[in-house]
Scaffold this active site. Structure first.
Site, PDB file in Angstrom:
ATOM      1  N   TYR A  58       0.837  -1.212   0.000  1.00  0.00           N
ATOM      2  CA  TYR A  58       0.000   0.000   0.000  1.00  0.00           C
ATOM      3  C   TYR A  58       0.872   1.263   0.000  1.00  0.00           C
ATOM      4  O   TYR A  58       0.361   2.367  -0.168  1.00  0.00           O
ATOM      5  CB  TYR A  58      -0.933   0.048   1.220  1.00  0.00           C
ATOM      6  CG  TYR A  58      -1.957  -1.056   1.315  1.00  0.00           C
ATOM      7  CD1 TYR A  58      -2.127  -1.979   0.280  1.00  0.00           C
ATOM      8  CD2 TYR A  58      -2.750  -1.194   2.451  1.00  0.00           C
ATOM      9  CE1 TYR A  58      -3.059  -2.999   0.388  1.00  0.00           C
ATOM     10  CE2 TYR A  58      -3.687  -2.199   2.558  1.00  0.00           C
ATOM     11  CZ  TYR A  58      -3.834  -3.102   1.529  1.00  0.00           C
ATOM     12  OH  TYR A  58      -4.764  -4.119   1.647  1.00  0.00           O
ATOM     13  N   GLU A 120      -0.727 -12.413   1.585  1.00  0.00           N
ATOM     14  CA  GLU A 120      -1.746 -11.587   0.922  1.00  0.00           C
ATOM     15  C   GLU A 120      -2.498 -12.341  -0.168  1.00  0.00           C
ATOM     16  O   GLU A 120      -3.706 -12.162  -0.338  1.00  0.00           O
ATOM     17  CB  GLU A 120      -1.093 -10.320   0.347  1.00  0.00           C
ATOM     18  CG  GLU A 120      -2.092  -9.296  -0.119  1.00  0.00           C
ATOM     19  CD  GLU A 120      -1.524  -7.871  -0.141  1.00  0.00           C
ATOM     20  OE1 GLU A 120      -2.230  -6.996  -0.625  1.00  0.00           O
ATOM     21  OE2 GLU A 120      -0.378  -7.657   0.306  1.00  0.00           O
ATOM     22  N   SER A 169      -4.811 -14.832   3.216  1.00  0.00           N
ATOM     23  CA  SER A 169      -5.816 -14.004   2.547  1.00  0.00           C
ATOM     24  C   SER A 169      -6.058 -14.549   1.148  1.00  0.00           C
ATOM     25  O   SER A 169      -5.118 -14.984   0.476  1.00  0.00           O
ATOM     26  CB  SER A 169      -5.307 -12.559   2.468  1.00  0.00           C
ATOM     27  OG  SER A 169      -6.255 -11.732   1.836  1.00  0.00           O
TER      28      SER A 169
END
Length: 326
Positions: A58, A120, A169
């Site tokens: 991010y 992720e 995830s």
């Protein structure tokens, strides 16, 4: 479950706790003004948020960390009050790269540990400086994936005290089973972060995770932005749904608050992302009402089994998770 502003955490299988409501901190680095994440996280802590969902990819973990440290320094919170989730990106799957990636996150945050660190995506990309490596034809460059080897490197990070809990995830059932049945498993995944909202309620995956004591963390709990570069725009806008509108009127709540309340009442953690101060406050106001059993069933029945986030650009990856039923 009696959820309150002060106490809305649920237990993880390793003995730690996770707050049911968190703030997602993703913002497009090309369009988000510098300092936005820092200001929004500070505001969120003042509002009552204690759970923050971030990631190296991010490009704003330094801001999130600064905000957390400033609110610790001014006495608003202690470090142990805050729950931070970081993520292992696709280019760091080889075991020798796992700890350096986590250490990079810790260095950005200037914190000694993260509360949860998750894989992720179950898809590895070619390691290197580029987070989205492509060849000269513009094709993504993948890397052989060994999820068990990556997991073992994560277990070593937990044993070293760099992270309290480990999760994943965007894993499907098969990928979860691969880890759960791994010979010599030391620390099982405590959570699986996946898309989850009234139009995509994930009943099968949710049931599988419950059976294995894995908490589901729902991203895009309000549907998603209408960004055509990565979102399926054929999915109808969730927040205009007539049923959610009507239930909201009954409680004097918005459709967003109803959608969030629906998931937390099912024990699904929600991490709505917002850099809008009013929405950050608004999304936190879900602890002063409760949906009835009938309303919960009616919202469950809205499930259309459509994803907003399909990640089709990587659908040819051998470990692309969304080809399977769940």
């Amino acid at each position: 479950m009696n959820l309150t502003v002060k106490n809305h955490s649920i237990p993880l299988s390793d003995g730690n706790q996770i707050p049911l409501l968190g703030l997602g901190t993703y913002g497009d680095p090309r369009t988000t003004p510098k300092g936005t994440a820092r200001e929004c996280v500070k505001l969120a802590i003042d509002v009552g948020y204690r759970h923050f969902d971030g990631a190296l990819v991010y490009f704003n973990e330094h801001e999130v960390g600064q905000a957390i440290r400033e609110k610790i320094a001014d006495g608003t919170v202690r470090r142990e009050d805050i729950f931070y989730c970081g993520k292992l990106w696709n280019t760091f799957h080889p075991p020798q790269l796992v700890r350096p990636a986590l250490e990079r996150t810790l260095k950005n945050l200037k914190l000694d540990y993260v509360d949860l660190y998750i894989v992720e995506l179950p898809m590895a990309f070619k390691p290197g400086k580029e987070f989205y490596p492509r060849d000269k034809n513009g094709q993504y460059i993948y890397h052989p994936t060994d999820l068990c080897a990556t997991w073992e490197a994560l277990e070593a990070c937990k044993d070293a005290g760099l992270v309290k809990s480990l999760g994943v995830s965007n894993f499907n059932r098969r990928q979860l089973e691969l880890l759960l049945t791994k010979p010599g498993l030391k620390h099982k995944p405590v959570s699986n972060q996946v898309e989850c909202h009234p139009y995509f309620t994930q009943p099968k995956l949710l049931e599988f995770c419950r059976q294995h004591d894995i908490v589901v963390v729902g991203y895009c709990p309000l549907g998603s932005s209408r960004d055509s570069s990565w979102v399926n725009l054929k999915s109808p806008p969730l927040l205009e749904d007539e049923l959610l509108v009507n239930i909201g009127k009954k409680y004097n709540k918005s459709t967003a608050q109803v959608a969030l309340r629906f998931n937390v009442q099912r024990g699904v953690v929600v991490i709505p992302k917002s850099f809008n101060p009013e929405r950050i406050k608004h999304n936190f106001q879900i602890f002063d009402f409760a949906l009835t059993e009938e309303e919960m069933k009616a919202i469950e029945a809205l499930n259309k089994n459509i994803r907003f986030v399909e990640l089709k650009m990587w659908s040819d990856h051998p470990e692309y998770p969304f080809h399977d039923d769940y």
